[in-house]
Write a protein that holds these residues in place. Structure first.
Motif, PDB file in Angstrom:
ATOM      1  N   ALA A 172       0.846  -1.182   0.000  1.00  0.00           N
ATOM      2  CA  ALA A 172       0.000   0.000   0.000  1.00  0.00           C
ATOM      3  C   ALA A 172       0.885   1.236   0.000  1.00  0.00           C
ATOM      4  O   ALA A 172       2.052   1.178   0.375  1.00  0.00           O
ATOM      5  N   ALA A 173       0.305   2.349  -0.425  1.00  0.00           N
ATOM      6  CA  ALA A 173       1.061   3.607  -0.431  1.00  0.00           C
ATOM      7  C   ALA A 173       1.499   3.927   0.998  1.00  0.00           C
ATOM      8  O   ALA A 173       0.772   3.644   1.950  1.00  0.00           O
ATOM      9  N   PRO A 174       2.666   4.512   1.143  1.00  0.00           N
ATOM     10  CA  PRO A 174       3.114   4.854   2.491  1.00  0.00           C
ATOM     11  C   PRO A 174       2.277   5.979   3.078  1.00  0.00           C
ATOM     12  O   PRO A 174       1.687   6.784   2.349  1.00  0.00           O
ATOM     13  N   VAL A 175       2.242   6.032   4.383  1.00  0.00           N
ATOM     14  CA  VAL A 175       1.620   7.131   5.107  1.00  0.00           C
ATOM     15  C   VAL A 175       2.745   8.101   5.450  1.00  0.00           C
ATOM     16  O   VAL A 175       3.789   7.687   5.957  1.00  0.00           O
ATOM     17  N   ILE A 176       2.555   9.383   5.157  1.00  0.00           N
ATOM     18  CA  ILE A 176       3.598  10.377   5.381  1.00  0.00           C
ATOM     19  C   ILE A 176       3.134  11.350   6.459  1.00  0.00           C
ATOM     20  O   ILE A 176       2.026  11.882   6.390  1.00  0.00           O
ATOM     21  N   TRP A 177       4.004  11.541   7.447  1.00  0.00           N
ATOM     22  CA  TRP A 177       3.710  12.419   8.581  1.00  0.00           C
ATOM     23  C   TRP A 177       4.886  13.342   8.840  1.00  0.00           C
ATOM     24  O   TRP A 177       6.039  12.980   8.582  1.00  0.00           O
ATOM     25  N   TYR A 225       9.961  14.920   7.680  1.00  0.00           N
ATOM     26  CA  TYR A 225       8.857  14.062   7.281  1.00  0.00           C
ATOM     27  C   TYR A 225       9.318  12.621   7.249  1.00  0.00           C
ATOM     28  O   TYR A 225      10.459  12.322   6.881  1.00  0.00           O
ATOM     29  N   GLY A 226       8.407  11.744   7.613  1.00  0.00           N
ATOM     30  CA  GLY A 226       8.699  10.323   7.569  1.00  0.00           C
ATOM     31  C   GLY A 226       7.634   9.591   6.786  1.00  0.00           C
ATOM     32  O   GLY A 226       6.451   9.951   6.836  1.00  0.00           O
ATOM     33  N   ALA A 227       8.072   8.576   6.057  1.00  0.00           N
ATOM     34  CA  ALA A 227       7.145   7.688   5.352  1.00  0.00           C
ATOM     35  C   ALA A 227       7.066   6.403   6.170  1.00  0.00           C
ATOM     36  O   ALA A 227       8.098   5.817   6.524  1.00  0.00           O
ATOM     37  N   PHE A 228       5.851   5.998   6.462  1.00  0.00           N
ATOM     38  CA  PHE A 228       5.611   4.817   7.277  1.00  0.00           C
ATOM     39  C   PHE A 228       4.950   3.729   6.439  1.00  0.00           C
ATOM     40  O   PHE A 228       4.036   4.011   5.659  1.00  0.00           O
ATOM     41  N   GLN A 229       5.430   2.523   6.584  1.00  0.00           N
ATOM     42  CA  GLN A 229       4.834   1.354   5.935  1.00  0.00           C
ATOM     43  C   GLN A 229       4.532   0.365   7.062  1.00  0.00           C
ATOM     44  O   GLN A 229       5.432   0.023   7.825  1.00  0.00           O
ATOM     45  N   ASP A 230       3.287  -0.032   7.172  1.00  0.00           N
ATOM     46  CA  ASP A 230       2.878  -0.943   8.254  1.00  0.00           C
ATOM     47  C   ASP A 230       3.343  -0.408   9.613  1.00  0.00           C
ATOM     48  O   ASP A 230       3.905  -1.141  10.439  1.00  0.00           O
ATOM     49  N   ALA A 242       7.257   8.780  -3.366  1.00  0.00           N
ATOM     50  CA  ALA A 242       6.081   9.358  -2.716  1.00  0.00           C
ATOM     51  C   ALA A 242       6.507  10.440  -1.724  1.00  0.00           C
ATOM     52  O   ALA A 242       5.891  11.510  -1.649  1.00  0.00           O
ATOM     53  N   LEU A 243       7.572  10.182  -0.985  1.00  0.00           N
ATOM     54  CA  LEU A 243       8.052  11.148  -0.003  1.00  0.00           C
ATOM     55  C   LEU A 243       8.580  12.411  -0.692  1.00  0.00           C
ATOM     56  O   LEU A 243       8.303  13.532  -0.248  1.00  0.00           O
TER      57      LEU A 243
END
Length: 138
Positions: free
Chosen positions: A3-8, A43-48, A83-84
Motif C-alpha cells: 500500500a502507499a506509504p503514510v507520510i507524517w 517528514y517520515g514515510a511509514f509502511q505498516d 512518494a516522499l
C-alpha cells in the motif's frame, strides 16, 4: 505491491537512525545531525506503522532545500522515496518556495531528474562520495 506509504511530520530526532543507517553508517551518529535541524521540517514515510524513509526540508525565503533523504534498504525501489519526495515538493510549494534544491549523490542524479531536477555546477565531494547540486523551479 505494498500500500502507499503514510507520510507524517516527525521530530528531527526521529530522522537520525535512518539517516545514519542509510547515508553515513561508518560515521558516528552525531555526524548525521544538522545544526539547523530545529528550524527544518521533517517528514517520515511509514509502511505498516514502521518508519522506513525520512527527509528534511529547510525553507529560506523563496528557496527550499531538502537534506538527509534516506530510505531503509529493505524498502528501496518500491516507490516510497518517490512518494516522499513528491510530498516534499508539494510542501515546498505550500511554504511559498519558488525553487527547490539538494546536494544529490551523483549516483542518484537520475532519480532526481525524474522529478524535474537538473544539475547545477560541477561535481564536488564529501569525503569519497561525488555530489551534484540539483535544482528545479516550483
Amino acid at each position: 505491491m505494498s500500500a502507499a506509504p503514510v507520510i507524517w511530520a516527525i521530530a528531527p530526532s526521529h530522522t537520525y537512525l535512518l539517516r545514519h543507517e542509510v547515508l553515513w553508517p561508518d560515521k558516528p551518529l552525531d555526524y548525521v545531525k544538522l545544526d539547523d535541524d530545529a528550524e527544518g521540517y521533517h517528514y517520515g514515510a511509514f509502511q505498516d506503522d514502521q518508519l522506513v524513509a525520512v527527509i528534511s526540508l529547510f525553507v529560506n525565503g523563496s528557496e527550499a532545500r531538502f537534506r538527509k533523504f534516506a530510505t531503509s534498504p529493505a524498502y528501496q525501489r518500491q516507490g516510497i522515496g518517490s512518494a516522499l519526495l513528491r510530498y516534499v515538493v508539494a510542501e515546498a510549494r505550500r511554504l511559498e518556495a519558488s525553487c527547490l534544491w539538494c546536494d544529490a549523490r551523483q549516483d542518484s542524479a537520475g532519480f532526481y531528474a525524474r522529478f524535474g531536477m537538473q544539475p547545477e555546477g560541477d561535481v564536488f565531494y564529501k569525503g569519497p562520495i561525488a555530489y551534484l547540486r540539483m535544482a528545479r523551479t516550483l
